[in-house]
Design a protein around this motif. Structure first.
Motif, mmCIF file in Angstrom:
data_model
loop_
_atom_site.group_PDB
_atom_site.id
_atom_site.type_symbol
_atom_site.label_atom_id
_atom_site.label_comp_id
_atom_site.label_asym_id
_atom_site.label_seq_id
_atom_site.Cartn_x
_atom_site.Cartn_y
_atom_site.Cartn_z
ATOM 1 N N ILE A 535 -5.320 17.815 -2.823
ATOM 2 C CA ILE A 535 -5.191 17.392 -1.428
ATOM 3 C C ILE A 535 -6.565 17.324 -0.769
ATOM 4 C CG2 ILE A 535 -4.112 17.941 0.805
ATOM 5 C CD1 ILE A 535 -1.824 19.214 -0.753
ATOM 6 N N GLU A 536 -7.444 18.236 -1.155
ATOM 7 C CA GLU A 536 -8.815 18.162 -0.622
ATOM 8 C C GLU A 536 -9.471 16.848 -1.042
ATOM 9 O OE1 GLU A 536 -10.503 21.751 -2.183
ATOM 10 O OE2 GLU A 536 -9.472 22.995 -0.685
ATOM 11 N N ILE A 597 -1.087 10.750 -2.211
ATOM 12 C CA ILE A 597 -0.328 11.596 -3.142
ATOM 13 C C ILE A 597 1.173 11.395 -2.968
ATOM 14 C CG2 ILE A 597 0.100 13.948 -3.956
ATOM 15 C CD1 ILE A 597 -2.655 14.712 -2.808
ATOM 16 N N GLY A 598 1.653 11.511 -1.748
ATOM 17 C CA GLY A 598 3.082 11.377 -1.471
ATOM 18 C C GLY A 598 3.410 12.222 -0.255
ATOM 19 N N PRO A 599 4.534 11.903 0.398
ATOM 20 C CA PRO A 599 4.869 12.605 1.633
ATOM 21 C C PRO A 599 4.925 14.129 1.496
ATOM 22 C CG PRO A 599 6.333 10.738 1.295
ATOM 23 C CD PRO A 599 5.479 10.848 0.071
ATOM 24 N N ILE A 600 5.336 14.635 0.311
ATOM 25 C CA ILE A 600 5.430 16.091 0.167
ATOM 26 C C ILE A 600 4.084 16.783 0.314
ATOM 27 C CG2 ILE A 600 7.521 16.432 -1.232
ATOM 28 C CD1 ILE A 600 5.581 16.419 -3.669
ATOM 29 N N ALA A 601 3.000 16.046 0.116
ATOM 30 C CA ALA A 601 1.679 16.681 0.165
ATOM 31 C C ALA A 601 1.055 16.634 1.559
ATOM 32 C CB ALA A 601 0.747 16.008 -0.845
ATOM 33 N N LYS A 602 1.720 15.973 2.508
ATOM 34 C CA LYS A 602 1.149 15.869 3.859
ATOM 35 C C LYS A 602 0.940 17.253 4.464
ATOM 36 C CE LYS A 602 3.140 11.569 5.598
ATOM 37 N NZ LYS A 602 4.112 11.052 6.556
#
Ligand code: PRX
Length: 660
Positions: A535-536, A597-602
């Motif tokens: 995520i970083e 990445i995808g919404p789960i990683a927001k």
């Protein structure tokens, strides 16, 4: 956390006597496995699976830490999951009661499944897929996902399932890493009432060959939502054209036990996801054995429901391979628990008479938040056992689960395992174990674990340390796709000769295991594994971000939540960020992570700061950021290069960082 857990939960639950008397797994299993572990596994492999050539070898550990199990045996995984049940006269047994989110339903018997898998296998062959080729699956929770996985298994083409919630970029990097030749997808799937853009994401992932996706020759598309999709005539084919037209005859090859079955990408401590490799005979042995013993499975009468997604390992081992190898009837549900109402799950349990339910603590906590009265109008008396997976389950959620979902009578099994372990490793046995809310308890028969201190010495009962697996097990990962060194380094270097799982654990006075969460830079959000580094790196790929640090902060519902600290670039020509546009920027950064990445990683929160706390050697001290994100006093700051940094972070956040 643990001492508090034990204080608040003195209650223990012995197995219900009738279950104990007739349980599939009795206490003697521990003795048999303890007396001769390899003979025990050989017996499981022989009794649970059908082999074309029975293995005479059990474990070859000469290439440690690369294991080979049952290496001279040959079998076909799909035949074990489907054909043999039909041959045994169970063709009419329902394999899958499928329910789509909008309310459409399908009933698929084992005979139906056998037919569909053979047709899909022939279709993949007609698209040029050969044994050993990788096939990427990017699908919603529709029966075709199970069919496609089994069709790949049948022809020996390892699948790489990419969770449908991942973005086009995440899909592209996974397709590239595995060099997939075909992508199986759908126009979309339903989640929370809206169709997702799966085919559009595939198109985007494969659009620019210079950026990747070049290995893909064909895209096989299931029509699910009927939404409009772009079409590439030379590349795209509809499932209903090629699979429906394919022959129902297919002779399954007998593959080596160590033939690769699938690659599944999971987050590690670096920015690059790891392709976890699983093979056939050992993996299926463990999936079938653990499913049967932990859930006390009775294929002739149980209705099992694992509410995971096939995009995660739980869906692989406990929707597809374990349950189908055991020939059970299961429920598969496409959507979310709140669509169209928050009673959806209990309607499903009632409709199909679900007996065994397996889900994640985050879902249990969500139901707790919604309130027990939502369950009250429903007949849940069919339920006889509940399972939990994916993250530590707090005693309150465990007890609520047993009381309200299990009507105060069903055992709850908290199962600890990982993508890498392939199957359950630590769990109660429902007919044997006196359960303690919040504890995963003991390694299953055949599995050997320990909790080690910093120096690699096992801690005594009552001690805390690092969870390791001390002996190879059949479902263990066989490596990281394309990166043997990373496999050795990641799992086997911290404690040589021991598999280090990345989790902290405590042994209580009875020697039972209490999981304490990850000790590395991996987060667990709603039971989904996310890497801080990944995520970083998504955040710093945004033009306005100079530096980013991500931590997992405790969250009452999701276990952990993603919390990002960012330093903005001074040199990008943008005006300085004032109060009014911070909000827009934060929204843009969250959306950017969703795209990368995808919404789960927001991130739940994005905090714009001027500096990050670092040690003198430049390592970000995430522990301190976690203190800020969780609204705590900051811990020891003496190793900071600049001890005033934390003060300025707090000041800049106006002291209300935890509210974001
Ligand atoms: O931290 C542990 C946590 O989930 C991690 C594995 O994540 P993944 O590979 O995505 O697999 C999840 C489904 C098996 C572990 O390292 N975890 C999983 N189950 C439990 C758990 N933590 C505590 N208790 C569990 N029962």
């Amino acid at each position: 956390m643990t001492s508090q857990q034990e204080r608040t939960s003195p209650q223990v639950y012995p197995p219900p006597p009738d279950l104990a008397a007739h349980a599939v797994a009795q206490a003697e299993l521990y003795e048999r496995a303890g007396a001769d572990r390899l003979a025990f596994w050989a017996e499981q492999a022989r009794s649970l699976l059908t082999w074309e050539t029975e293995p005479t070898q059990t474990l070859d550990w000469s290439g440690a830490p690369f294991a080979r199990w049952f290496a001279d045996g040959r079998l076909n995984v799909a035949v074990n999951c489907v054909d043999r049940h039909v041959e045994a006269g169970h063709g009419d047994r329902v394999a899958i009661h499928w329910e789509g989110e909008p309310g459409d339903r399908r009933t698929i018997t084992y005979a139906d499944l056998a037919r569909e898998v053979k047709k899909a296998a022939n279709a993949l062959l007609s698209l040029g897929v050969q044994q050993g080729d990788r096939v990427a699956l990017y699908l919603p929770m529709v029966p075709e996902a199970v069919v496609a996985m089994l069709a790949c298994a049948r022809i020996g083409a390892p699948h790489s399932v990419v969770f449908g919630g991942f973005s086009a970029d995440a899909l592209r990097s996974r397709v590239d890493d595995a060099q997939a030749v075909v992508v199986v997808t759908a126009d979309g799937g339903y989640r929370r009432g809206a169709p997702s853009p799966l085919k559009a994401n595939v198109d985007e992932a494969l659009a620019d060959r210079a950026r990747g996706g070049g290995s893909v020759r064909k895209v096989l598309v299931v029509r699910r939502t009927g939404q409009d999709v772009a079409w590439h005539d030379e590349r795209d084919v509809w499932w209903h054209d090629v699979v429906d037209a394919a022959s129902e005859e297919h002779e399954a090859p007998a593959l080596e036990a160590e033939h690769p079955l699938f690659v599944l990408y999971t987050s590690g401590t670096t920015g690059r996801p790891k392709g976890i490799l699983h093979t056939s005979g050992g993996y299926l042995t463990q999936a079938a054995y653990t499913h049967r013993t932990v859930f006390d499975v009775r294929p002739e009468s149980d209705v099992y429901w694992c509410a995971a997604d096939v995009g995660w390992v739980t869906g692989h081992s406990y929707i597809v391979y374990g349950p189908l190898a055991n020939g059970v009837t299961q429920v598969m549900y496409e959507g979310t628990p709140d669509t169209p109402t928050r009673e959806r799950w209990w309607e499903v349990v009632e409709r199909y008479g679900v007996t065994l339910l397996y889900t994640a603590p985050t879902t249990v906590r969500t139901f707790m938040k919604w309130g027990a009265d939502l369950l009250e109008g429903h007949d849940l008396s069919s339920l006889r056992l509940l399972g939990s997976v994916g993250e530590p389950i707090n005693p309150e959620a465990w007890t609520w689960y047993r009381t309200h979902v299990g009507s105060g009578r069903t055992p709850v099994v908290d199962t600890w395992w990982q993508t890498e372990t392939g199957g359950i490793m630590i769990s109660p046995l429902p007919g044997v174990t006196t359960t303690k809310p919040g504890s995963a308890q003991r390694a299953l028969p055949g599995i050997c674990t320990a909790v080690l201190d910093d120096t690699g010495v096992p801690v005594a009962d009552g001690g805390t340390g690092y969870l390791v697996v001390t002996e190879p097990w059949p479902g263990m990962l066989r490596g990281i796709w394309g990166d043997a060194d990373r496999y050795v380094e990641t799992y086997w270097s911290r404690f040589p000769g021991r598999y280090f799982a990345g989790d902290g654990a405590r042994l209580d006075e009875d020697g039972d295991v209490w999981l304490l969460g990850r000790v590395d830079d991996v987060m667990n959000v709603s039971g989904h594994r996310l890497s801080t580094a990944e995520i970083e790196s998504a955040l710093v790929s945004h033009p306005r971000v100079a530096e980013a640090a991500v931590v997992g902060a405790s969250d009452d519902t999701t276990g952990q939540a993603v919390c990002a600290f960012v330093i903005l670039r001074a040199d990008d020509g943008s005006p300085p960020v004032g109060e009014e546009d911070t909000e827009a920027l934060v929204a843009a950064l969250r959306a950017h992570v969703g795209r990368e990445i995808g919404p789960i990683a927001k991130p739940r929160q994005v905090l714009v700061v001027a500096e990050l706390p670092k040690t003198r050697s430049g390592k970000i001290m995430r522990r301190l950021l976690r203190d800020v994100a969780e609204g705590r006093e900051t811990g020891d700051v003496t190793t900071l290069a600049d001890s005033s940094v934390m003060g300025s972070i707090r000041a800049g956040l106006g002291g209300s960082a935890a509210d974001g």
